[in-house]
Enzyme design. Structure first.
Site, PDB file in Angstrom:
ATOM      1  N   ASP A 178       0.836  -1.197   0.000  1.00  0.00           N
ATOM      2  CA  ASP A 178       0.000   0.000   0.000  1.00  0.00           C
ATOM      3  C   ASP A 178       0.872   1.248   0.000  1.00  0.00           C
ATOM      4  O   ASP A 178       1.909   1.294   0.650  1.00  0.00           O
ATOM      5  CB  ASP A 178      -0.909   0.013   1.239  1.00  0.00           C
ATOM      6  CG  ASP A 178      -0.136   0.074   2.543  1.00  0.00           C
ATOM      7  OD1 ASP A 178      -0.060   1.170   3.147  1.00  0.00           O
ATOM      8  OD2 ASP A 178       0.417  -0.967   2.964  1.00  0.00           O
ATOM      9  N   SER A 179       0.451   2.250  -0.774  1.00  0.00           N
ATOM     10  CA  SER A 179       1.107   3.560  -0.814  1.00  0.00           C
ATOM     11  C   SER A 179       2.576   3.389  -1.213  1.00  0.00           C
ATOM     12  O   SER A 179       2.861   2.883  -2.289  1.00  0.00           O
ATOM     13  CB  SER A 179       0.940   4.261   0.536  1.00  0.00           C
ATOM     14  OG  SER A 179       1.258   5.624   0.464  1.00  0.00           O
TER      15      SER A 179
END
Length: 385
Positions: A178-179
């Site tokens: 994520d991210s």
């Protein structure tokens, strides 16, 4: 007593309405309440928010969870050092599919770790019936590019070499993150392609950072305040810390959106959030993958912010994101992936019907809980009383 209850309900309703109203659009009640809580330091951003159990649940959506084992250990990396890692794996002899999960946190010390992302790691392991290995990686500003990318690839190599010892199946490896971790997941896919392995069957990217370059992206302009859990300031800190030299911004292992060659990468699921500075670059990266012949599914979740999957215990949209990712991994493991012929971003609406009513009821319950914790004075001033 009735008058007190009616007054409390009115104050709670007015507060939620106020929190829903933003310059960028009207937020669903649950998103508004959680963002208010985080931005006013009523809960910690590392997801230690524990509202009453009656409204939080366990994030499983009522499904029973398979028994999984947890192990913490160290993985050796280049230069003679070690990075921490955690593994969740099903009981039994397997062999089980492997998921390498790279946590978010802007590549910077103090912004994220395998501990702050434990709820995602555990949930994916439980829902996908896979071994999930989540390596840490050395962080900026002490360690600049390519350290995090090389650490992530070293962890993948370690998993392949040692798979037999933990009952893993090296023919079924997925990378996810994520991210900043989404960046590392797809960068690790590129490195594995460029260095002839290990073979990766799929990649799952939650709201990935895909470019360090200064390119016009509307979502970065509109949602850059930090209210939606990621600010322009933090993005600049990440760039200054992880990629301090400008040539690094153009490297395909930092800015895959501008990479010359994305062919031959694993099939991908890319999940984005409506209220997120990284929304547009994630979707543009998906479109580039499709253009280069990489099968890709793309989902935009409406009404939610950057990092929404981390709140899956208390947000239906977060649970839906985890479920979509886990289903994709299961389909990849069983060679059942299907993709649309034409590129399209599938828009996921906020919870509707009974689920929508449940979300709104829970939002009011959480708001009342927060109002009780913070005291009436703060909210009276907000409401102009």
């Amino acid at each position: 007593m009735l008058l007190v209850s009616v007054t409390a309900l009115a104050v709670t309703g007015a507060a939620v309405y106020l929190w829903q109203t933003t310059e960028e659009g009207r937020l669903p009640p649950k998103t508004a309440v959680i963002l208010h809580a985080v931005n006013n330091n009523l809960v910690d951003l590392d997801i230690e928010f524990n509202p009453p159990k009656i409204i939080s649940g366990d994030g499983s959506g009522g499904a029973s969870r398979p028994s999984i084992l947890k192990e913490s250990f160290q993985i050796p990396v280049q230069g003679g050092g070690d990075i921490p890692a955690v593994m969740y794996r099903p009981r039994g002899e397997g062999p089980f599919p492997i998921v390498m999960y790279y946590h978010g946190g802007a590549f910077l010390e103090g912004y994220g770790s395998i501990d702050t992302h434990d709820n995602i790691i555990r949930s994916i392991a439980s829902r996908s019936s896979s071994i999930v290995i989540a390596p840490g990686y050395r962080l900026a500003p002490e360690h600049v590019f390519p350290t995090a990318a090389e650490d992530s690839y070293s962890a993948l190599q370690w998993a392949e070499r040692n798979a037999e010892s933990f009952h893993g199946d090296i023919d079924r490896i997925t990378v996810a993150g994520d991210s900043a971790g989404g960046n590392l997941a797809t960068v690790t896919s590129q490195i594995a392609r460029d260095r002839s392995g290990p073979d990766i069957q799929a990649q799952v990217l939650f709201y990935p950072l895909t470019t360090f370059q200064d390119v016009p992206l509307a979502s970065r302009e509109v949602y850059d305040s930090g209210y939606y859990l990621l600010s322009r300031n933090v993005m600049y800190q990440a760039r200054d810390g992880y990629t301090p030299e400008e040539w690094m911004w153009d490297h395909p292992y930092t800015s895959p959106l501008q990479a010359d060659d994305l062919s031959g990468l694993p099939p991908a699921l890319i999940i984005t959030a409506e209220f997120d500075p990284l929304r547009d670059e994630g979707e543009q990266y998906a479109e580039r993958l499709h253009a280069e012949g990489v099968p890709v599914r793309t989902s935009r979740y409406r009404g939610v912010m950057h990092g929404f999957v981390s709140f899956h215990e208390v947000m239906q949209s977060g649970r839906s994101g985890i479920q979509e990712a886990s289903a994709f991994i299961r389909q990849a493991n069983n060679e059942q992936l299907l993709f649309p012929d034409e590129f399209a971003v599938q828009v996921k609406q906020p919870p509707q019907g009974i689920d929508g009513v449940k979300e709104q009821t829970e939002a009011f319950a959480i708001a009342a809980y927060l109002l009780g914790r913070a005291g009436a004075d703060i909210f009276s001033s907000e409401l102009g009383e």
